[in-house]
Design a protein around this motif. Structure first.
Motif, PDB file in Angstrom:
ATOM      1  N   SER A  11      59.111 -47.786 -74.851  1.00  0.00           N
ATOM      2  CA  SER A  11      58.788 -47.003 -73.655  1.00  0.00           C
ATOM      3  C   SER A  11      57.366 -47.302 -73.194  1.00  0.00           C
ATOM      4  O   SER A  11      56.484 -47.630 -73.996  1.00  0.00           O
ATOM      5  N   LEU A  12      57.139 -47.119 -71.918  1.00  0.00           N
ATOM      6  CA  LEU A  12      55.831 -47.373 -71.329  1.00  0.00           C
ATOM      7  C   LEU A  12      54.784 -46.423 -71.895  1.00  0.00           C
ATOM      8  O   LEU A  12      54.954 -45.211 -71.875  1.00  0.00           O
ATOM      9  N   GLY A  13      53.702 -46.993 -72.408  1.00  0.00           N
ATOM     10  CA  GLY A  13      52.574 -46.206 -72.881  1.00  0.00           C
ATOM     11  C   GLY A  13      51.551 -46.034 -71.784  1.00  0.00           C
ATOM     12  O   GLY A  13      51.090 -44.940 -71.500  1.00  0.00           O
ATOM     13  N   TYR A  14      51.180 -47.130 -71.155  1.00  0.00           N
ATOM     14  CA  TYR A  14      50.265 -47.104 -70.020  1.00  0.00           C
ATOM     15  C   TYR A  14      50.327 -48.427 -69.281  1.00  0.00           C
ATOM     16  O   TYR A  14      50.893 -49.396 -69.765  1.00  0.00           O
ATOM     17  N   LEU A  15      49.743 -48.438 -68.093  1.00  0.00           N
ATOM     18  CA  LEU A  15      49.616 -49.660 -67.301  1.00  0.00           C
ATOM     19  C   LEU A  15      48.155 -50.067 -67.293  1.00  0.00           C
ATOM     20  O   LEU A  15      47.271 -49.222 -67.205  1.00  0.00           O
ATOM     21  N   ILE A  16      47.905 -51.350 -67.400  1.00  0.00           N
ATOM     22  CA  ILE A  16      46.550 -51.859 -67.253  1.00  0.00           C
ATOM     23  C   ILE A  16      46.580 -52.856 -66.107  1.00  0.00           C
ATOM     24  O   ILE A  16      47.549 -53.600 -65.950  1.00  0.00           O
ATOM     25  N   TYR A  17      45.562 -52.811 -65.290  1.00  0.00           N
ATOM     26  CA  TYR A  17      45.500 -53.708 -64.136  1.00  0.00           C
ATOM     27  C   TYR A  17      44.542 -54.839 -64.432  1.00  0.00           C
ATOM     28  O   TYR A  17      43.454 -54.631 -64.946  1.00  0.00           O
ATOM     29  N   THR A  18      44.977 -56.038 -64.145  1.00  0.00           N
ATOM     30  CA  THR A  18      44.204 -57.229 -64.454  1.00  0.00           C
ATOM     31  C   THR A  18      44.396 -58.265 -63.365  1.00  0.00           C
ATOM     32  O   THR A  18      45.406 -58.258 -62.665  1.00  0.00           O
ATOM     33  N   SER A  19      43.442 -59.146 -63.249  1.00  0.00           N
ATOM     34  CA  SER A  19      43.625 -60.271 -62.336  1.00  0.00           C
ATOM     35  C   SER A  19      44.032 -61.507 -63.130  1.00  0.00           C
ATOM     36  O   SER A  19      44.435 -62.505 -62.569  1.00  0.00           O
ATOM     37  N   GLY A  20      43.895 -61.425 -64.445  1.00  0.00           N
ATOM     38  CA  GLY A  20      44.281 -62.553 -65.287  1.00  0.00           C
ATOM     39  C   GLY A  20      43.597 -63.827 -64.854  1.00  0.00           C
ATOM     40  O   GLY A  20      42.485 -63.821 -64.354  1.00  0.00           O
ATOM     41  N   GLY A  23      43.527 -64.504 -60.477  1.00  0.00           N
ATOM     42  CA  GLY A  23      42.655 -63.837 -59.515  1.00  0.00           C
ATOM     43  C   GLY A  23      43.387 -62.835 -58.647  1.00  0.00           C
ATOM     44  O   GLY A  23      42.775 -62.122 -57.874  1.00  0.00           O
ATOM     45  N   ALA A  24      44.701 -62.768 -58.779  1.00  0.00           N
ATOM     46  CA  ALA A  24      45.506 -61.810 -58.009  1.00  0.00           C
ATOM     47  C   ALA A  24      45.756 -60.575 -58.879  1.00  0.00           C
ATOM     48  O   ALA A  24      46.308 -60.698 -59.968  1.00  0.00           O
ATOM     49  N   PRO A  25      45.349 -59.388 -58.419  1.00  0.00           N
ATOM     50  CA  PRO A  25      45.558 -58.175 -59.223  1.00  0.00           C
ATOM     51  C   PRO A  25      47.030 -57.946 -59.529  1.00  0.00           C
ATOM     52  O   PRO A  25      47.893 -58.165 -58.689  1.00  0.00           O
ATOM     53  N   LYS A  26      47.291 -57.530 -60.742  1.00  0.00           N
ATOM     54  CA  LYS A  26      48.660 -57.200 -61.135  1.00  0.00           C
ATOM     55  C   LYS A  26      48.603 -56.181 -62.264  1.00  0.00           C
ATOM     56  O   LYS A  26      47.602 -56.055 -62.964  1.00  0.00           O
ATOM     57  N   ALA A  27      49.686 -55.437 -62.429  1.00  0.00           N
ATOM     58  CA  ALA A  27      49.780 -54.446 -63.493  1.00  0.00           C
ATOM     59  C   ALA A  27      50.513 -55.060 -64.682  1.00  0.00           C
ATOM     60  O   ALA A  27      51.461 -55.827 -64.517  1.00  0.00           O
ATOM     61  N   VAL A  28      50.057 -54.714 -65.865  1.00  0.00           N
ATOM     62  CA  VAL A  28      50.718 -55.139 -67.093  1.00  0.00           C
ATOM     63  C   VAL A  28      51.157 -53.880 -67.826  1.00  0.00           C
ATOM     64  O   VAL A  28      50.346 -52.986 -68.068  1.00  0.00           O
ATOM     65  N   ALA A  29      52.440 -53.790 -68.164  1.00  0.00           N
ATOM     66  CA  ALA A  29      52.981 -52.634 -68.869  1.00  0.00           C
ATOM     67  C   ALA A  29      52.727 -52.777 -70.366  1.00  0.00           C
ATOM     68  O   ALA A  29      53.068 -53.793 -70.958  1.00  0.00           O
ATOM     69  N   VAL A  30      52.130 -51.756 -70.966  1.00  0.00           N
ATOM     70  CA  VAL A  30      51.857 -51.758 -72.410  1.00  0.00           C
ATOM     71  C   VAL A  30      52.765 -50.718 -73.050  1.00  0.00           C
ATOM     72  O   VAL A  30      52.667 -49.525 -72.748  1.00  0.00           O
ATOM     73  N   PRO A  31      53.662 -51.138 -73.949  1.00  0.00           N
ATOM     74  CA  PRO A  31      54.589 -50.192 -74.571  1.00  0.00           C
ATOM     75  C   PRO A  31      53.931 -49.404 -75.710  1.00  0.00           C
ATOM     76  O   PRO A  31      52.893 -49.805 -76.247  1.00  0.00           O
ATOM     77  N   HIS A  32      54.551 -48.297 -76.081  1.00  0.00           N
ATOM     78  CA  HIS A  32      54.053 -47.476 -77.180  1.00  0.00           C
ATOM     79  C   HIS A  32      53.885 -48.284 -78.460  1.00  0.00           C
ATOM     80  O   HIS A  32      52.921 -48.082 -79.211  1.00  0.00           O
ATOM     81  N   SER A  33      54.791 -49.199 -78.718  1.00  0.00           N
ATOM     82  CA  SER A  33      54.726 -49.983 -79.960  1.00  0.00           C
ATOM     83  C   SER A  33      53.440 -50.796 -80.051  1.00  0.00           C
ATOM     84  O   SER A  33      52.885 -50.974 -81.144  1.00  0.00           O
ATOM     85  N   ALA A  34      52.919 -51.269 -78.926  1.00  0.00           N
ATOM     86  CA  ALA A  34      51.672 -52.035 -78.936  1.00  0.00           C
ATOM     87  C   ALA A  34      50.486 -51.137 -79.266  1.00  0.00           C
ATOM     88  O   ALA A  34      49.559 -51.544 -79.977  1.00  0.00           O
TER      89      ALA A  34
END
Length: 90
Positions: A11-20, A23-34
């Protein structure tokens, strides 16, 4: 009567926003297990009730997950830095 939370490891724990690297902003889903792996799976850090962590990085920074949850899950204390960090070059 309230229902118990139904979070699973994936399940989704939180979202982190990165340009990686793009250079284009995007959200990365971090699950509870991580989060659990980070907080409970590190043998290099074994905090106890006598320890205190300083939460100094911005909450939006992914390292804040370690700074906040590690002490709380292990029974250590968490101190919040008031104001802003001091710049050693000032």
């Amino acid at each position: 009567m309230a229902r118990p939370a139904a979070a699973a490891p994936g399940s989704l724990g939180y979202l982190i926003y990165t340009s990686g690297s793009t250079g284009a902003p995007k959200a990365v889903a971090v699950p509870h297990s991580a989060i659990v792996r980070l907080v409970l799976g590190m043998d290099a850090v074994a905090p106890g009730s006598e320890d205190c962590f300083l939460h100094a990085c911005p909450t939006a920074f992914d390292a804040s997950t370690f700074e906040i949850w590690t002490p709380l899950v292990h029974g250590a204390r968490l101190s919040l830095l008031p104001g802003r960090l001091v710049d050693p070059l000032e």
